[in-house]
Write a protein that holds these residues in place. Structure first.
Motif, mmCIF file in Angstrom:
data_model
loop_
_atom_site.group_PDB
_atom_site.id
_atom_site.type_symbol
_atom_site.label_atom_id
_atom_site.label_comp_id
_atom_site.label_asym_id
_atom_site.label_seq_id
_atom_site.Cartn_x
_atom_site.Cartn_y
_atom_site.Cartn_z
ATOM 1 N N TRP A 107 -10.395 0.611 -2.939
ATOM 2 C CA TRP A 107 -9.398 0.292 -1.914
ATOM 3 C C TRP A 107 -9.985 -0.576 -0.807
ATOM 4 N N GLY B 165 -4.400 -2.870 2.945
ATOM 5 C CA GLY B 165 -3.549 -2.142 3.860
ATOM 6 C C GLY B 165 -3.656 -2.626 5.289
ATOM 7 N N GLN C 123 0.834 -1.197 0.000
ATOM 8 C CA GLN C 123 0.000 0.000 0.000
ATOM 9 C C GLN C 123 0.875 1.256 0.000
#
Length: 140
Positions: free
Chosen positions: A122, A126, A60
Motif C-alpha cells: 500500500w 490514498g 482506496q
C-alpha cells in the motif's frame, strides 16, 4: 384410526431438511456470485493502479470495501456449508450437496481474497494522511 395413517403418510412424503438444502443452495450461489464479482472488481482496481488516479482516496475506499466483502463472505460460506451438511449433503445428492460445494468454493475464494488484500503493498496510496512520505519534494 385415520390419524396414524395420516401421520405415517406425511412422514414418508416429506424429506427433513429440504428447506435447509434450498437455503444452502441459495446462500452458496449468491455467495459465489459475490466472491467472483469481488475478484473481478479487485483485478480492475488494484492498489498499484489506484496511485495513478486523480481521486485516489475514492479508489482506496473502494478497495477497502472490496476487502471487507471478502471478510464478510467467510461467515456467509460457513452458514451455507452448515445448512448443506444438516440437509444431508454427505448422504444424498441434491440441493444440499450443491449448496455445500458452492460454499466451499466461496470460502476458498474469500480466503484467498482476504490474504491478497492483507498482503498487498500500500505504498503511497490514498490521502496524504494515510502514509508517511519520507521523500523530499513538493507536497501532494
Amino acid at each position: 384410526m385415520g390419524a396414524p395413517e395420516h401421520e405415517a403418510e406425511s412422514t414418508e412424503t416429506t424429506r427433513p431438511g429440504r428447506g435447509l438444502a434450498i437455503a444452502s443452495l441459495a446462500i452458496g450461489a449468491s455467495g459465489l456470485t459475490l466472491a467472483v464479482a469481488t475478484w473481478a472488481a479487485w483485478l480492475i482496481v488494484r492498489p498499484p493502479v489506484v496511485t495513478a488516479w486523480v481521486f485516489s482516496w475514492v479508489a482506496q475506499a473502494f478497495v477497502l470495501v472490496l476487502g471487507a466483502l471478502w471478510f464478510a463472505l467467510l461467515p456467509i460460506s460457513v452458514l451455507a456449508l452448515v445448512f448443506g451438511v444438516h440437509a444431508g449433503a454427505r448422504t444424498r445428492p441434491g440441493p444440499g450437496r450443491i449448496g455445500a460445494t458452492l460454499a466451499v468454493i466461496t470460502a476458498l475464494l474469500a480466503l484467498s481474497g482476504a490474504a491478497v488484500f492483507a498482503t498487498t503493498s500500500w505504498r503511497q496510496v490514498g490521502p496524504p494522511i494515510g502514509y508517511f512520505d519520507t521523500q523530499s519534494g513538493p507536497a501532494r
